[in-house]
Design an enzyme around this catalytic site. Structure first.
Site, PDB file in Angstrom:
ATOM      1  N   SER A 105       3.212  -2.044  10.445  1.00  0.00           N
ATOM      2  CA  SER A 105       4.665  -2.086  10.657  1.00  0.00           C
ATOM      3  C   SER A 105       5.287  -3.424  10.243  1.00  0.00           C
ATOM      4  CB  SER A 105       5.011  -1.749  12.102  1.00  0.00           C
ATOM      5  OG  SER A 105       4.615  -0.422  12.392  1.00  0.00           O
ATOM      6  N   GLU A 124      -5.550  -4.871  10.845  1.00  0.00           N
ATOM      7  CA  GLU A 124      -4.488  -3.895  11.070  1.00  0.00           C
ATOM      8  C   GLU A 124      -4.791  -3.111  12.346  1.00  0.00           C
ATOM      9  OE1 GLU A 124      -2.365  -2.670   7.173  1.00  0.00           O
ATOM     10  OE2 GLU A 124      -4.231  -1.556   7.278  1.00  0.00           O
ATOM     11  N   GLU A 158      -6.724   4.784   8.017  1.00  0.00           N
ATOM     12  CA  GLU A 158      -6.502   6.212   7.735  1.00  0.00           C
ATOM     13  C   GLU A 158      -7.757   6.830   7.118  1.00  0.00           C
ATOM     14  OE1 GLU A 158      -2.833   5.558   5.646  1.00  0.00           O
ATOM     15  OE2 GLU A 158      -1.890   5.089   7.569  1.00  0.00           O
ATOM     16  N   GLY A 175       2.389   2.247  10.954  1.00  0.00           N
ATOM     17  CA  GLY A 175       3.361   3.331  10.838  1.00  0.00           C
ATOM     18  C   GLY A 175       4.085   3.670  12.128  1.00  0.00           C
ATOM     19  N   ASN A 210       0.865  -1.187   0.000  1.00  0.00           N
ATOM     20  CA  ASN A 210       0.000   0.000   0.000  1.00  0.00           C
ATOM     21  C   ASN A 210       0.898   1.231   0.000  1.00  0.00           C
ATOM     22  OD1 ASN A 210      -1.786   2.061   0.538  1.00  0.00           O
ATOM     23  ND2 ASN A 210      -2.302   1.364   2.613  1.00  0.00           N
ATOM     24  N   TRP A 211       0.990   1.876  -1.145  1.00  0.00           N
ATOM     25  CA  TRP A 211       1.939   2.989  -1.282  1.00  0.00           C
ATOM     26  C   TRP A 211       1.388   4.295  -0.713  1.00  0.00           C
ATOM     27  CZ3 TRP A 211       4.123   2.173  -6.971  1.00  0.00           C
ATOM     28  CH2 TRP A 211       4.767   0.931  -7.019  1.00  0.00           C
ATOM     29  N   LYS A 212       0.144   4.287  -0.335  1.00  0.00           N
ATOM     30  CA  LYS A 212      -0.489   5.485   0.253  1.00  0.00           C
ATOM     31  C   LYS A 212      -0.289   6.704  -0.656  1.00  0.00           C
ATOM     32  CE  LYS A 212      -0.142   3.314   4.732  1.00  0.00           C
ATOM     33  NZ  LYS A 212      -0.114   3.438   6.152  1.00  0.00           N
ATOM     34  N   HIS A 234      -9.559   1.236   5.148  1.00  0.00           N
ATOM     35  CA  HIS A 234      -8.263   1.431   5.797  1.00  0.00           C
ATOM     36  C   HIS A 234      -8.413   2.393   6.975  1.00  0.00           C
ATOM     37  CE1 HIS A 234      -4.148   2.672   6.516  1.00  0.00           C
ATOM     38  NE2 HIS A 234      -3.784   1.545   5.934  1.00  0.00           N
ATOM     39  N   GLY A 246       2.744  -1.236   4.372  1.00  0.00           N
ATOM     40  CA  GLY A 246       2.725   0.184   4.030  1.00  0.00           C
ATOM     41  C   GLY A 246       4.130   0.675   3.738  1.00  0.00           C
ATOM     42  N   GLY A 247       4.745   1.328   4.717  1.00  0.00           N
ATOM     43  CA  GLY A 247       6.043   1.980   4.546  1.00  0.00           C
ATOM     44  C   GLY A 247       7.096   1.116   3.865  1.00  0.00           C
TER      45      GLY A 247
HETATM   46  P1  PGA Z   1       2.730   0.358   7.710  1.00  0.00           P
HETATM   47  O1  PGA Z   1       1.267   0.572   7.081  1.00  0.00           O
HETATM   48  O2  PGA Z   1       3.260  -0.937   7.170  1.00  0.00           O
HETATM   49  O3  PGA Z   1       3.522   1.542   7.257  1.00  0.00           O
HETATM   50  O4  PGA Z   1       2.552   0.303   9.197  1.00  0.00           O
HETATM   51  C1  PGA Z   1       0.395  -0.493   6.909  1.00  0.00           C
HETATM   52  C2  PGA Z   1      -0.899  -0.016   6.336  1.00  0.00           C
HETATM   53  O5  PGA Z   1      -1.303   1.116   6.623  1.00  0.00           O
HETATM   54  O6  PGA Z   1      -1.565  -0.739   5.553  1.00  0.00           O
END
Ligand code: PGA
Length: 255
Positions: free
Chosen positions: A215, A169, A99, A175, A9-11, A97, A236-237
């Protein structure tokens, strides 16, 4: 159960050329290592979907979007419909998600409508859910997960579950560099599995992939994947770094 699934997930990261470069590196390295037992999907920002699709065309890597609206068209300024995502060549869409739930105020009901719309348009939906730190500390994790699942999947016919993945999640792990423990993860994943089996029957319920996210890094992916009932990872990251992402895919392949 089919293959494990790793989703990047590149956000809201990456210009179009940056996303194209990243996609190219991933495709090339995956091609060299050819992990057969793992399916890989990447979800760039909307603006890079078409460019990344071009790069993925000749590979097995799937394209995902990070959100969609619940209508196919209409006066919804700034929104993107599932039919538009399908047209561009998306296979997956990430929905619910944290966010979007917590920063943009998406409700369980909105997410339910989005899931129906995604499936209606031939996309696979990755339903994200998880508790906040406050909810965990208040002992409400199971209740929150249960509510999120129940409302999101309420309108689905039994057959439709075939086109859904669930991603657990914990919001406090996203994050932050903090993972849930194997025990915390398997407790929630078991709860999700029991819900799916009860609602959709053993055959269908046991076939849904339940991913863990929050994470996920190259050095913890193997341990996370060895946790019972973890069928894949939402990253994510670390998915913005091709080497880290490939190491994650490789550790999933070894399971
Ligand atoms: P993260 O994000 O790996 O940076 O914690 C995961 C996500 O939001 O899907």
């Amino acid at each position: 159960m089919t293959n494990s699934l790793v989703v990047g997930n590149w956000k809201m990261h990456g210009s179009r050329p940056e996303c194209s470069d990243l996609a190219r590196s991933i495709v090339q390295s995956l091609h060299e290592t050819t992990p057969a037992s793992v399916e890989v999907a990447i979800a760039p920002p909307y603006t890079a979907l078409a460019a990344v699709k071009e790069i993925l065309k000749e590979s097995d890597v799937r394209l995902g979007a990070q959100n969609c609206h619940w209508q196919d068209r209409g006066a919804f300024t700034g929104e993107v419909s599932p039919s538009m995502l399908k047209e561009i060549g998306c296979d997956y869409v990430i929905l619910g998600h944290s966010e979007r739930r917590h920063i943009l105020g998406e409700s369980d009901r909105m997410i339910a409508q989005k899931i129906s719309a995604a499936l209606r348009n031939g996309l696979r939906a990755i339903l994200c859910l998880g508790e906040t730190l406050r909810e965990r500390r208040a002992g409400r994790t199971a209740a929150v997960v249960s509510r999120q699942l129940r409302i999101a999947l309420k309108d689905l016919g039994k057959a439709a579950i075939h086109d859904i993945e669930i991603a657990y999640e914990p919001v406090w792990a996203i994050g932050t560099g903090q993972n849930a423990t194997s025990e915390q993860i398997s407790r929630v994943h078991n709860q999700i599995r029991n819900f799916l089996v009860k609602s959709f029957g053993a055959g269908k319920g046991n076939n849904v992939r339940i991913l863990y996210g929050g994470s996920v890094k190259a050095d913890n992916a193997a341990v996370l994947m060895s946790t019972p009932q973890v069928n894949g990872l939402l990253v994510g990251g670390a998915s913005l770094n091709p080497d880290a992402f490939l190491q994650i895919v490789r550790s999933v392949t070894k399971q």
